[in-house]
Design an enzyme around this catalytic site. Sequence first.
Site, PDB file in Angstrom:
ATOM      1  N   ASP A  20       0.845  -1.188   0.000  1.00  0.00           N
ATOM      2  CA  ASP A  20       0.000   0.000   0.000  1.00  0.00           C
ATOM      3  C   ASP A  20       0.884   1.242   0.000  1.00  0.00           C
ATOM      4  OD1 ASP A  20      -2.401   1.463   0.121  1.00  0.00           O
ATOM      5  OD2 ASP A  20      -2.269   1.602   2.295  1.00  0.00           O
ATOM      6  N   ASN A  68      -9.696  -2.101  -4.880  1.00  0.00           N
ATOM      7  CA  ASN A  68      -8.862  -1.417  -5.877  1.00  0.00           C
ATOM      8  C   ASN A  68      -9.533  -1.278  -7.239  1.00  0.00           C
ATOM      9  OD1 ASN A  68      -5.781  -2.753  -4.538  1.00  0.00           O
ATOM     10  ND2 ASN A  68      -6.695  -0.773  -4.196  1.00  0.00           N
TER      11      ASN A  68
END
Length: 185
Positions: A20, A68
């Site tokens: 991330d 995502n």
Amino acid sequence: MQNSHIFNDSLPKHIAIIMDGNGRWAKSKGKPRVFGHKKGVSAVRKTISAAAKLNIQAVTLFAFSSENWRRPEDEVGLLMELFITVLSSEIKKLHKNNLRLRIIGDKSRFNDRLQKKIAEAEKMTENNTGTVINVAANYGGKWDILQATKTLAGLVEHGELLADDITEEMIAVMSLCLIFLMLTC
């Protein structure tokens, strides 16, 4: 020599990495987000190499959560292409080094080309006995709950469990068991 044994015994058997912030890091450097994703691949390569040398049994990379998909379409497209490129360029190295690749999560949403690459990569390394590299892709809490629910529904369907006996705790335990099985199989 005794100290190295103590050191090896104190190492974890499984390392999980949440990938991330690569895009934000790149933006902070004035670079396109994809630059950060590529740098992330480089960092993962080094991490996997070190883990294998230290005889870590498994490394799980949380690489692309189901959330995502909400990113801009062009960024998702670039990430999918990067996934294909990395699979193509790295799989032979993983195989040569006796590492096993497993992609966990819902692969059905990926395009046919990526699904085929994943299947080929997993097949090539399935009998390797070194560090297992799990890549969690299109994986998230909702998917996890769905898998647990389907498993419990199967138990009900086969008469091994009554629907009224299902509890929140059973779903939580089943989710953890499924994650454990995916990561250790």
